[in-house]
Design a protein around this motif. Structure first.
Motif, PDB file in Angstrom:
ATOM      1  N   GLN A  80       0.818  -1.210   0.000  1.00  0.00           N
ATOM      2  CA  GLN A  80       0.000   0.000   0.000  1.00  0.00           C
ATOM      3  C   GLN A  80       0.855   1.265   0.000  1.00  0.00           C
ATOM      4  OE1 GLN A  80      -2.548  -1.032   3.319  1.00  0.00           O
ATOM      5  NE2 GLN A  80      -4.177  -1.657   1.929  1.00  0.00           N
ATOM      6  N   ALA A  81       2.044   1.195   0.567  1.00  0.00           N
ATOM      7  CA  ALA A  81       2.945   2.347   0.560  1.00  0.00           C
ATOM      8  C   ALA A  81       3.667   2.509  -0.774  1.00  0.00           C
ATOM      9  CB  ALA A  81       3.973   2.205   1.683  1.00  0.00           C
ATOM     10  N   SER A  82       3.623   1.479  -1.612  1.00  0.00           N
ATOM     11  CA  SER A  82       4.397   1.483  -2.855  1.00  0.00           C
ATOM     12  C   SER A  82       3.577   1.733  -4.114  1.00  0.00           C
ATOM     13  CB  SER A  82       5.106   0.134  -3.031  1.00  0.00           C
ATOM     14  OG  SER A  82       5.954  -0.132  -1.952  1.00  0.00           O
ATOM     15  N   PHE A 115      -1.430   3.516 -19.570  1.00  0.00           N
ATOM     16  CA  PHE A 115      -0.043   3.947 -19.639  1.00  0.00           C
ATOM     17  C   PHE A 115       0.271   4.683 -20.949  1.00  0.00           C
ATOM     18  CE2 PHE A 115      -0.052   0.550 -16.548  1.00  0.00           C
ATOM     19  CZ  PHE A 115       0.809   1.012 -15.568  1.00  0.00           C
ATOM     20  N   PRO A 116       1.282   5.555 -20.915  1.00  0.00           N
ATOM     21  CA  PRO A 116       1.656   6.281 -22.130  1.00  0.00           C
ATOM     22  C   PRO A 116       2.383   5.411 -23.152  1.00  0.00           C
ATOM     23  CG  PRO A 116       3.103   6.917 -20.332  1.00  0.00           C
ATOM     24  CD  PRO A 116       2.037   6.025 -19.747  1.00  0.00           C
ATOM     25  N   SER A 117       2.966   4.280 -22.708  1.00  0.00           N
ATOM     26  CA  SER A 117       3.680   3.406 -23.638  1.00  0.00           C
ATOM     27  C   SER A 117       3.658   1.975 -23.125  1.00  0.00           C
ATOM     28  CB  SER A 117       5.129   3.865 -23.814  1.00  0.00           C
ATOM     29  OG  SER A 117       5.880   3.592 -22.641  1.00  0.00           O
ATOM     30  N   LEU A 118       3.862   1.028 -24.040  1.00  0.00           N
ATOM     31  CA  LEU A 118       3.922  -0.382 -23.680  1.00  0.00           C
ATOM     32  C   LEU A 118       5.116  -0.644 -22.767  1.00  0.00           C
ATOM     33  CD1 LEU A 118       2.855  -3.269 -23.969  1.00  0.00           C
ATOM     34  CD2 LEU A 118       4.238  -3.470 -26.042  1.00  0.00           C
ATOM     35  N   ASP A 119       6.251  -0.021 -23.062  1.00  0.00           N
ATOM     36  CA  ASP A 119       7.456  -0.219 -22.254  1.00  0.00           C
ATOM     37  C   ASP A 119       7.231   0.209 -20.805  1.00  0.00           C
ATOM     38  OD1 ASP A 119      10.329  -0.849 -21.982  1.00  0.00           O
ATOM     39  OD2 ASP A 119      10.518   1.321 -21.655  1.00  0.00           O
ATOM     40  N   PHE A 120       6.631   1.365 -20.622  1.00  0.00           N
ATOM     41  CA  PHE A 120       6.353   1.863 -19.276  1.00  0.00           C
ATOM     42  C   PHE A 120       5.386   0.924 -18.553  1.00  0.00           C
ATOM     43  CE2 PHE A 120       4.447   4.754 -16.139  1.00  0.00           C
ATOM     44  CZ  PHE A 120       5.604   5.253 -15.554  1.00  0.00           C
ATOM     45  N   ALA A 121       4.381   0.447 -19.260  1.00  0.00           N
ATOM     46  CA  ALA A 121       3.411  -0.485 -18.671  1.00  0.00           C
ATOM     47  C   ALA A 121       4.104  -1.776 -18.238  1.00  0.00           C
ATOM     48  CB  ALA A 121       2.298  -0.794 -19.669  1.00  0.00           C
ATOM     49  N   GLN A 122       4.963  -2.315 -19.094  1.00  0.00           N
ATOM     50  CA  GLN A 122       5.661  -3.559 -18.762  1.00  0.00           C
ATOM     51  C   GLN A 122       6.534  -3.404 -17.524  1.00  0.00           C
ATOM     52  OE1 GLN A 122       7.479  -4.149 -22.604  1.00  0.00           O
ATOM     53  NE2 GLN A 122       5.982  -5.717 -23.159  1.00  0.00           N
ATOM     54  N   ARG A 123       7.220  -2.274 -17.408  1.00  0.00           N
ATOM     55  CA  ARG A 123       8.064  -2.052 -16.226  1.00  0.00           C
ATOM     56  C   ARG A 123       7.221  -1.975 -14.959  1.00  0.00           C
ATOM     57  NH1 ARG A 123      11.412   2.991 -17.569  1.00  0.00           N
ATOM     58  NH2 ARG A 123       9.776   3.239 -19.104  1.00  0.00           N
ATOM     59  N   ARG A 124       6.093  -1.283 -15.027  1.00  0.00           N
ATOM     60  CA  ARG A 124       5.252  -1.146 -13.835  1.00  0.00           C
ATOM     61  C   ARG A 124       4.580  -2.470 -13.489  1.00  0.00           C
ATOM     62  NH1 ARG A 124       5.833   1.300  -9.343  1.00  0.00           N
ATOM     63  NH2 ARG A 124       3.902   1.171  -8.176  1.00  0.00           N
ATOM     64  N   LEU A 141       4.687  -4.620  -9.980  1.00  0.00           N
ATOM     65  CA  LEU A 141       3.523  -5.124  -9.251  1.00  0.00           C
ATOM     66  C   LEU A 141       3.602  -6.632  -9.024  1.00  0.00           C
ATOM     67  CD1 LEU A 141       0.689  -2.981 -10.866  1.00  0.00           C
ATOM     68  CD2 LEU A 141       1.634  -2.768  -8.544  1.00  0.00           C
ATOM     69  N   THR A 142       4.241  -7.359  -9.930  1.00  0.00           N
ATOM     70  CA  THR A 142       4.427  -8.793  -9.697  1.00  0.00           C
ATOM     71  C   THR A 142       5.485  -9.031  -8.619  1.00  0.00           C
ATOM     72  OG1 THR A 142       5.984  -9.048 -11.531  1.00  0.00           O
ATOM     73  CG2 THR A 142       3.672  -9.481 -12.006  1.00  0.00           C
ATOM     74  N   VAL A 143       6.525  -8.208  -8.592  1.00  0.00           N
ATOM     75  CA  VAL A 143       7.546  -8.323  -7.540  1.00  0.00           C
ATOM     76  C   VAL A 143       6.929  -8.037  -6.170  1.00  0.00           C
ATOM     77  CG1 VAL A 143       9.660  -7.266  -6.625  1.00  0.00           C
ATOM     78  CG2 VAL A 143       9.511  -7.852  -9.045  1.00  0.00           C
ATOM     79  N   LEU A 144       6.028  -7.071  -6.113  1.00  0.00           N
ATOM     80  CA  LEU A 144       5.342  -6.729  -4.868  1.00  0.00           C
ATOM     81  C   LEU A 144       4.270  -7.762  -4.484  1.00  0.00           C
ATOM     82  CD1 LEU A 144       4.865  -2.887  -5.403  1.00  0.00           C
ATOM     83  CD2 LEU A 144       6.279  -3.980  -3.636  1.00  0.00           C
ATOM     84  N   ARG A 145       3.991  -8.723  -5.374  1.00  0.00           N
ATOM     85  CA  ARG A 145       2.983  -9.764  -5.186  1.00  0.00           C
ATOM     86  C   ARG A 145       1.556  -9.209  -5.172  1.00  0.00           C
ATOM     87  NH1 ARG A 145       4.950 -12.041  -0.078  1.00  0.00           N
ATOM     88  NH2 ARG A 145       2.866 -12.903   0.043  1.00  0.00           N
ATOM     89  N   ALA A 146       1.374  -8.088  -5.871  1.00  0.00           N
ATOM     90  CA  ALA A 146       0.031  -7.538  -6.038  1.00  0.00           C
ATOM     91  C   ALA A 146      -0.664  -8.194  -7.222  1.00  0.00           C
ATOM     92  CB  ALA A 146       0.089  -6.033  -6.247  1.00  0.00           C
ATOM     93  N   LEU A 206      -4.919 -10.926 -10.234  1.00  0.00           N
ATOM     94  CA  LEU A 206      -4.533 -10.490  -8.895  1.00  0.00           C
ATOM     95  C   LEU A 206      -3.785 -11.601  -8.175  1.00  0.00           C
ATOM     96  CD1 LEU A 206      -7.577  -8.629  -7.337  1.00  0.00           C
ATOM     97  CD2 LEU A 206      -5.397  -7.667  -8.030  1.00  0.00           C
ATOM     98  N   ASP A 207      -2.738 -11.226  -7.481  1.00  0.00           N
ATOM     99  CA  ASP A 207      -2.104 -12.129  -6.537  1.00  0.00           C
ATOM    100  C   ASP A 207      -2.759 -11.870  -5.185  1.00  0.00           C
ATOM    101  OD1 ASP A 207      -0.401 -14.003  -5.421  1.00  0.00           O
ATOM    102  OD2 ASP A 207       1.412 -13.152  -6.311  1.00  0.00           O
ATOM    103  N   GLN A 208      -2.420 -12.655  -4.195  1.00  0.00           N
ATOM    104  CA  GLN A 208      -3.120 -12.558  -2.907  1.00  0.00           C
ATOM    105  C   GLN A 208      -3.044 -11.160  -2.288  1.00  0.00           C
ATOM    106  OE1 GLN A 208      -5.021 -15.156  -1.552  1.00  0.00           O
ATOM    107  NE2 GLN A 208      -5.784 -13.459  -0.317  1.00  0.00           N
ATOM    108  N   LEU A 209      -1.876 -10.511  -2.328  1.00  0.00           N
ATOM    109  CA  LEU A 209      -1.772  -9.179  -1.724  1.00  0.00           C
ATOM    110  C   LEU A 209      -2.610  -8.148  -2.478  1.00  0.00           C
ATOM    111  CD1 LEU A 209       1.958  -8.919  -0.638  1.00  0.00           C
ATOM    112  CD2 LEU A 209      -0.059  -9.173   0.811  1.00  0.00           C
TER     113      LEU A 209
END
Length: 124
Positions: free
Chosen positions: A15-17, A45-54, A58-63, A83-86
């Motif tokens: 939630q803080a991230s 998102f403004p671009s596919l690249d930006f979307a992929q990075r974000r 979100l997968t690293v954060l387990r969201a 959605l992941d559990q978090l």
């Protein structure tokens, strides 16, 4: 010596991230079950690249979690996000619904929803 700080609660760290856009995306994943990278990128998102990075963040954060089904005759489909559990717990907290302390999604594992959606879309 100082005592080590307790490990932060994963949901509070998530939630803080996240941003308002992440919050909207997680709500959409909750409501729709599954979205592709292209759908997410086009809508938010403004671009596919930006979307992929974000989305990776979100997968690293387990969201969110992702899967990439193989095509019957070689190659693969684009990534599908769920959605992941978090992420599920975050949406419940944002919407004032009960967070069930690590309980599974209502319909069972979040990995079952995309399979049904993919089958319905003819990607089986």
């Amino acid at each position: 010596m100082r005592k080590p700080l307790p490990a932060p609660d994963p949901l509070l760290r998530l939630q803080a991230s996240i941003t308002a856009r992440d919050d909207r995306l997680l709500g959409w994943l909750y409501d729709h079950g599954v979205l592709t990278t292209d759908q997410i990128a086009t809508a938010l998102f403004p671009s596919l690249d930006f979307a992929q990075r974000r989305l990776h963040r979100l997968t690293v954060l387990r969201a969110a979690d992702r899967l990439r089904p193989n095509r019957a005759y070689g190659g693969s489909y684009p990534y599908y996000y769920v959605l992941d559990q978090l992420g599920y717990d975050h949406v419940h907290a944002q919407r004032g619904l009960a967070v069930r302390g690590g309980a599974e999604h209502p319909a069972g594992s979040h990995h079952r929803a995309p399979a049904a959606a993919l089958g319905a879309a003819g990607h089986g």
